[in-house]
Design a protein around this motif. Sequence first.
Motif, PDB file in Angstrom:
ATOM      1  N   GLY A   1      10.966   1.898  17.359  1.00 56.79           N
ATOM      2  CA  GLY A   1      11.430   1.851  18.746  1.00 56.79           C
ATOM      3  C   GLY A   1      12.721   2.643  18.941  1.00 56.79           C
ATOM      4  N   ALA A   2      13.630   2.549  17.965  1.00 48.26           N
ATOM      5  CA  ALA A   2      14.891   3.293  18.049  1.00 48.26           C
ATOM      6  C   ALA A   2      14.633   4.792  18.004  1.00 48.26           C
ATOM      7  CB  ALA A   2      15.821   2.875  16.917  1.00 48.26           C
ATOM      8  N   ALA A   3      13.708   5.215  17.144  1.00 47.19           N
ATOM      9  CA  ALA A   3      13.366   6.638  17.061  1.00 47.19           C
ATOM     10  C   ALA A   3      12.796   7.129  18.392  1.00 47.19           C
ATOM     11  CB  ALA A   3      12.368   6.870  15.925  1.00 47.19           C
ATOM     12  N   LYS A   4      11.954   6.311  19.014  1.00 48.57           N
ATOM     13  CA  LYS A   4      11.383   6.689  20.306  1.00 48.57           C
ATOM     14  C   LYS A   4      12.450   6.730  21.403  1.00 48.57           C
ATOM     15  CE  LYS A   4       6.713   4.900  19.439  1.00 48.57           C
ATOM     16  NZ  LYS A   4       5.683   3.907  19.855  1.00 48.57           N
ATOM     17  N   ASP A   5      13.445   5.847  21.277  1.00 48.59           N
ATOM     18  CA  ASP A   5      14.465   5.762  22.312  1.00 48.59           C
ATOM     19  C   ASP A   5      15.478   6.894  22.251  1.00 48.59           C
ATOM     20  OD1 ASP A   5      13.359   3.593  23.507  1.00 48.59           O
ATOM     21  OD2 ASP A   5      14.732   2.112  22.664  1.00 48.59           O
ATOM     22  N   ILE A   6      15.392   7.727  21.222  1.00 49.08           N
ATOM     23  CA  ILE A   6      16.221   8.936  21.214  1.00 49.08           C
ATOM     24  C   ILE A   6      15.885   9.778  22.445  1.00 49.08           C
ATOM     25  CG2 ILE A   6      16.685  11.103  19.999  1.00 49.08           C
ATOM     26  CD1 ILE A   6      16.287   9.620  17.383  1.00 49.08           C
ATOM     27  N   LYS A   7      14.621   9.720  22.843  1.00 49.26           N
ATOM     28  CA  LYS A   7      14.199  10.442  24.047  1.00 49.26           C
ATOM     29  C   LYS A   7      14.941   9.918  25.274  1.00 49.26           C
ATOM     30  CE  LYS A   7      10.086  11.634  26.759  1.00 49.26           C
ATOM     31  NZ  LYS A   7       8.606  11.461  26.896  1.00 49.26           N
ATOM     32  N   LYS A   8      15.215   8.597  25.307  1.00 49.17           N
ATOM     33  CA  LYS A   8      15.926   8.018  26.440  1.00 49.17           C
ATOM     34  C   LYS A   8      17.368   8.507  26.492  1.00 49.17           C
ATOM     35  CE  LYS A   8      13.254   3.721  26.761  1.00 49.17           C
ATOM     36  NZ  LYS A   8      13.337   2.232  26.737  1.00 49.17           N
ATOM     37  N   VAL A   9      17.920   8.837  25.321  1.00 47.49           N
ATOM     38  CA  VAL A   9      19.285   9.359  25.279  1.00 47.49           C
ATOM     39  C   VAL A   9      19.319  10.787  25.809  1.00 47.49           C
ATOM     40  CG1 VAL A   9      21.222   9.952  23.778  1.00 47.49           C
ATOM     41  CG2 VAL A   9      19.903   7.882  23.333  1.00 47.49           C
ATOM     42  N   LEU A  10      18.352  11.588  25.382  1.00 44.46           N
ATOM     43  CA  LEU A  10      18.310  12.994  25.782  1.00 44.46           C
ATOM     44  C   LEU A  10      17.707  13.184  27.168  1.00 44.46           C
ATOM     45  CD1 LEU A  10      17.116  14.508  22.377  1.00 44.46           C
ATOM     46  CD2 LEU A  10      19.449  14.366  23.266  1.00 44.46           C
ATOM     47  N   MET A  11      16.728  12.342  27.506  1.00 42.86           N
ATOM     48  CA  MET A  11      16.076  12.421  28.814  1.00 42.86           C
ATOM     49  C   MET A  11      15.917  11.025  29.396  1.00 42.86           C
ATOM     50  SD  MET A  11      13.185  15.405  28.190  1.00 42.86           S
ATOM     51  CE  MET A  11      12.509  14.616  26.717  1.00 42.86           C
ATOM     52  N   PRO A  12      17.022  10.430  29.844  1.00 46.68           N
ATOM     53  CA  PRO A  12      16.969   9.051  30.343  1.00 46.68           C
ATOM     54  C   PRO A  12      16.150   8.925  31.617  1.00 46.68           C
ATOM     55  CG  PRO A  12      19.088  10.046  30.828  1.00 46.68           C
ATOM     56  CD  PRO A  12      18.361  11.012  29.938  1.00 46.68           C
ATOM     57  N   ALA A  13      15.577   7.745  31.804  1.00 48.80           N
ATOM     58  CA  ALA A  13      14.815   7.477  33.028  1.00 48.80           C
ATOM     59  C   ALA A  13      15.759   7.496  34.226  1.00 48.80           C
ATOM     60  CB  ALA A  13      14.119   6.122  32.923  1.00 48.80           C
ATOM     61  N   GLN A  14      15.267   8.031  35.325  1.00 55.38           N
ATOM     62  CA  GLN A  14      16.078   8.136  36.538  1.00 55.38           C
ATOM     63  C   GLN A  14      15.859   6.905  37.409  1.00 55.38           C
ATOM     64  OE1 GLN A  14      18.335  10.631  36.958  1.00 55.38           O
ATOM     65  NE2 GLN A  14      17.691  11.258  34.908  1.00 55.38           N
ATOM     66  N   ASN A  15      16.688   5.885  37.202  1.00 53.19           N
ATOM     67  CA  ASN A  15      16.606   4.693  38.038  1.00 53.19           C
ATOM     68  C   ASN A  15      17.254   4.990  39.392  1.00 53.19           C
ATOM     69  OD1 ASN A  15      15.493   2.666  36.122  1.00 53.19           O
ATOM     70  ND2 ASN A  15      17.317   3.185  34.957  1.00 53.19           N
ATOM     71  N   ASP A  16      16.570   4.613  40.449  1.00 52.32           N
ATOM     72  CA  ASP A  16      17.054   4.900  41.805  1.00 52.32           C
ATOM     73  C   ASP A  16      17.117   3.601  42.607  1.00 52.32           C
ATOM     74  OD1 ASP A  16      17.711   5.880  44.253  1.00 52.32           O
ATOM     75  OD2 ASP A  16      16.056   7.315  44.398  1.00 52.32           O
ATOM     76  N   PRO A  17      18.265   2.903  42.536  1.00 52.60           N
ATOM     77  CA  PRO A  17      18.403   1.641  43.280  1.00 52.60           C
ATOM     78  C   PRO A  17      18.178   1.798  44.777  1.00 52.60           C
ATOM     79  CG  PRO A  17      20.186   1.906  41.694  1.00 52.60           C
ATOM     80  CD  PRO A  17      19.465   3.206  41.745  1.00 52.60           C
ATOM     81  N   GLU A  18      18.571   2.947  45.324  1.00 53.45           N
ATOM     82  CA  GLU A  18      18.388   3.169  46.761  1.00 53.45           C
ATOM     83  C   GLU A  18      16.906   3.170  47.119  1.00 53.45           C
ATOM     84  OE1 GLU A  18      20.502   3.276  49.084  1.00 53.45           O
ATOM     85  OE2 GLU A  18      22.450   3.615  48.141  1.00 53.45           O
ATOM     86  N   LYS A  19      16.097   3.765  46.262  1.00 63.94           N
ATOM     87  CA  LYS A  19      14.657   3.781  46.509  1.00 63.94           C
ATOM     88  C   LYS A  19      14.072   2.374  46.382  1.00 63.94           C
ATOM     89  CE  LYS A  19      10.316   6.018  45.163  1.00 63.94           C
ATOM     90  NZ  LYS A  19       9.560   4.756  45.158  1.00 63.94           N
ATOM     91  N   VAL A  20      14.594   1.605  45.427  1.00 62.63           N
ATOM     92  CA  VAL A  20      14.141   0.218  45.260  1.00 62.63           C
ATOM     93  C   VAL A  20      14.408  -0.566  46.536  1.00 62.63           C
ATOM     94  CG1 VAL A  20      14.524  -1.937  44.009  1.00 62.63           C
ATOM     95  CG2 VAL A  20      14.409   0.221  42.758  1.00 62.63           C
ATOM     96  N   ILE A  21      15.612  -0.398  47.083  1.00 65.07           N
ATOM     97  CA  ILE A  21      15.965  -1.094  48.324  1.00 65.07           C
ATOM     98  C   ILE A  21      15.045  -0.659  49.463  1.00 65.07           C
ATOM     99  CG2 ILE A  21      17.745  -1.352  50.096  1.00 65.07           C
ATOM    100  CD1 ILE A  21      19.834  -1.152  47.900  1.00 65.07           C
ATOM    101  N   LYS A  22      14.816   0.640  49.573  1.00 64.20           N
ATOM    102  CA  LYS A  22      13.961   1.161  50.634  1.00 64.20           C
ATOM    103  C   LYS A  22      12.550   0.587  50.531  1.00 64.20           C
ATOM    104  CE  LYS A  22      12.220   5.515  52.575  1.00 64.20           C
ATOM    105  NZ  LYS A  22      12.217   7.001  52.429  1.00 64.20           N
ATOM    106  N   ASP A  23      12.014   0.541  49.312  1.00 62.32           N
ATOM    107  CA  ASP A  23      10.667  -0.002  49.121  1.00 62.32           C
ATOM    108  C   ASP A  23      10.606  -1.482  49.489  1.00 62.32           C
ATOM    109  OD1 ASP A  23       9.802   2.453  48.271  1.00 62.32           O
ATOM    110  OD2 ASP A  23       9.928   1.982  46.137  1.00 62.32           O
ATOM    111  N   LEU A  24      11.615  -2.240  49.053  1.00 56.68           N
ATOM    112  CA  LEU A  24      11.629  -3.680  49.320  1.00 56.68           C
ATOM    113  C   LEU A  24      11.755  -3.957  50.821  1.00 56.68           C
ATOM    114  CD1 LEU A  24      13.853  -4.891  46.350  1.00 56.68           C
ATOM    115  CD2 LEU A  24      11.439  -5.432  46.699  1.00 56.68           C
TER     116      LEU A  24
END
Length: 254
Positions: free
Chosen positions: A58-81
């Motif tokens: 899992g740690a090896a796979k998460d290196i990708k999250k360091v180099l290419m982290p997921a783009q969390n968008d709280p504003e979009k979450v609020i808009k959807d809700l």
Amino acid sequence: MDIATIIGLVMGFGAVFGGALLEGLHLTALIQPTAAIIVLGGTFGAAFVSFPMKTIIGAAKDIKKVLMPAQNDPEKVIKDLIGYAAKARRNGLISLEQEAQNVKDPFTKKGISLVVDGIDPQKLRETLEIEVTYYEEHAKQSAEFFEAAGGYAPTIGIIGAVLGLIHVMGNLSDSSKLGAGIAVAFVATIYGLMTANIICLPFGTKIKHGIKEELICKNMIIEGLIAIQNGENPHFIEQKLKAFLQHGAGDKKG
């Protein structure tokens, strides 16, 4: 690609090697395969002993999250809700059943399905918060792996230095071998410190930061869905959720 991570790595290694050049040191003096083998092999060997294989993978796979982290968008979450809230207010909670089929995020999809099923708000909160807790505990294992490796690396570097000095002491009669032994001794220490403070510890911190951002979104979803279930005004729900952007998930969780 995360620009901050790339800039940080370039700055970190650039500062070390650039400083060495400014001091008049030849970079070839810092390239010691033996020291690299000792430090990297020893560091990650110790980390492998400390964690189960599942966490290591899992740690090896998460290196990708360091180099290419997921783009969390709280504003979009609020808009959807808010969109879900407006639809539920017009057509009832059952109207969200179709929305659940179109939602890509599994957490949101599960929450909407529970709302449509008419689960008690307290049970809804408990169910979703259990999932959030499990996510947090599982996700932070990768960060713990890198942090542990960062703790081992300087010590392994010292071991490399000691081995280099042992080599020097064993060849005092042969002056031609003294330079190489002393180089390995000091370079191993540098490798250990660089591995810890430029790679492992920052990677662990970056992963934990990503987890915090994800937790903000998940807790926003919990509060939003419960408010929708309680029939609250969409405008009021929006104001409530925007508080997460000011105070973060920690103030809301629990």
